[in-house]
Scaffold this motif. Structure first.
Motif, PDB file in Angstrom:
ATOM      1  N   GLU A 182      43.355  68.628  24.411  1.00 20.10           N
ATOM      2  CA  GLU A 182      44.043  68.966  23.855  1.00 20.10           C
ATOM      3  C   GLU A 182      44.780  69.309  22.923  1.00 20.10           C
ATOM      4  N   ASP A 194      44.958  75.516  22.528  1.00 18.71           N
ATOM      5  CA  ASP A 194      45.544  75.773  24.018  1.00 18.71           C
ATOM      6  C   ASP A 194      47.059  75.294  24.347  1.00 18.71           C
ATOM      7  N   LYS A 195      47.565  75.356  23.714  1.00 17.45           N
ATOM      8  CA  LYS A 195      49.452  74.973  23.501  1.00 17.45           C
ATOM      9  C   LYS A 195      49.631  75.463  21.817  1.00 17.45           C
ATOM     10  N   THR A 233      51.006  78.201  26.648  1.00 15.06           N
ATOM     11  CA  THR A 233      50.222  79.092  25.808  1.00 15.06           C
ATOM     12  C   THR A 233      49.941  79.943  24.645  1.00 15.06           C
ATOM     13  N   GLU A 260      48.389  66.699  26.259  1.00 18.78           N
ATOM     14  CA  GLU A 260      47.413  65.884  26.922  1.00 18.78           C
ATOM     15  C   GLU A 260      45.810  65.761  26.059  1.00 18.78           C
ATOM     16  N   THR A 313      41.702  65.591  20.682  1.00 19.26           N
ATOM     17  CA  THR A 313      43.367  65.993  21.107  1.00 19.26           C
ATOM     18  C   THR A 313      43.865  65.974  19.893  1.00 19.26           C
TER      19      THR A 313
END
Length: 327
Positions: free
Chosen positions: A30, A202-203, A217, A27, A186
């Motif tokens: 992110e 974030d991930k 996560t 996203e 990003t």
């Protein structure tokens, strides 16, 4: 539709299948880390996204546009390498301005942009220095400033901190995270350092043998690993005889059995131990396995630590980990 989409991507080097049907959505704004052991395909995937490696099959979309066959120079991505890759004959200012000059950006805009990013990365006072006059951490800040000056759609970081010492690495990773959030940029980072991935992402996407093992996560990856591989790769883990697992920090030393709890209590002998500063990591005999336990130094008397000493251990059943698969 996601900001950056990777669909059914495969990559071969001769007969070697380096990337196996990779599907991933990222996203806008992110920060995602590609995490895995050496040779798992994470750098190959990063290079594929950047256009430095061609796909054998599949597609990459940015903001809905298929960029799979677009030349790297047309993708508006910036990449920061482990090796800094600065021009040794150029000053800090000249290194940062170089990409903007190549894009024929007006001189007054270049000046303002270079001043802005120098301030962002904390190098405003050394713009006239050459790379060999700076520390590794400063050189990597220059490389980062050069990358963000171009206002990329995606920032790609290829193990950017692995050549730095621990203190500098920790400081710079925190600065990168703060800068990334400030710019809503990003960002994809390749790393094999679990702590690094957990602290900034974030991930996290965990890879092994060219395949995605899990995406989630940091907390999901750590507390709810979907396979033995992910559980064992992220942090320390104990594999129990019933097929479940438990982290070392969820086992505590107790003086007696609590009859009111459903937690499992066992007596085990110490094989060895490690002093970690704020805590000890203790290793206990546990049939054919070694049971790892992490306890604060304040909770144990060092004189009781010797090979063969026995401790009563309580395993917190609320923190047992069960797997969707045993990959």
């Amino acid at each position: 539709m996601s900001y950056l989409e990777i669909k059914n991507v495969d990559k071969f080097y001769g007969k070697f299948h380096a990337l196996k049907n990779i599907n991933l959505n990222i996203e806008k704004g992110e920060f995602i880390s590609f995490l895995g052991p050496s040779g798992c395909g994470k750098t190959t995937l990063l290079r594929t996204i950047s256009g430095l490696e061609e796909l054998n099959s599949g597609h990459i979309f940015l903001k809905g546009k298929d960029i799979s066959n677009l030349h790297p120079s047309k993708r508006n991505f910036s990449i920061v390498f482990q090796s800094y890759a600065l021009f040794p004959n150029m000053t800090v200012w000249e290194n940062i301005a170089y990409g903007l000059e190549n894009k024929k950006v007006p001189k007054d805009i270049i000046k303002n942009k270079v001043l802005e990013v120098l301030e962002m990365v904390g190098l405003a006072g050394i713009s006239g220095k050459y790379p060999n006059e700076m520390s590794g951490g400063q050189q990597q800040r220059v490389a980062l400033a050069r990358a963000i000056a171009l206002e990329p759609d995606v920032l790609l970081l290829d193990e950017p901190l692995s050549a730095l010492d621990a203190k500098v690495r920790e400081k710079l990773r925190n600065d990168i995270k703060m800068l990334q959030k400030k710019l809503n940029l990003t960002t994809i980072m390749v790393t094999h350092d679990q702590e690094e991935a957990l602290s900034v992402s974030d991930k996290i996407m965990v890879m092994e043998s060219g395949k995605i093992m899990q995406v989630g996560t940091p907390r999901e990856i750590y507390e709810k690993p979907q396979s033995l591989f992910v559980a064992d790769f992220i942090g320390k883990i104990n594999f129990l005889n019933d097929g479940s697992s438990i982290r070392p920090e969820h086992i505590k030393i107790v003086s007696e059995v609590d009859t009111e709890t459903e937690n499992k209590t066992i007596m085990r002998e110490i094989e060895s131990w490690e002093y970690l500063g704020p805590s000890y990591r203790l290793f206990f005999k546990n049939n054919k396995e070694v049971l790892k336990v992490e306890v604060p130094c304040s909770m144990i008397d060092e004189k009781n630590l010797y090979v063969g000493s026995k401790f009563l251990l309580e395993l917190d059943r609320n923190h047992y980990i069960n797997f969707d698969s045993r990959v």
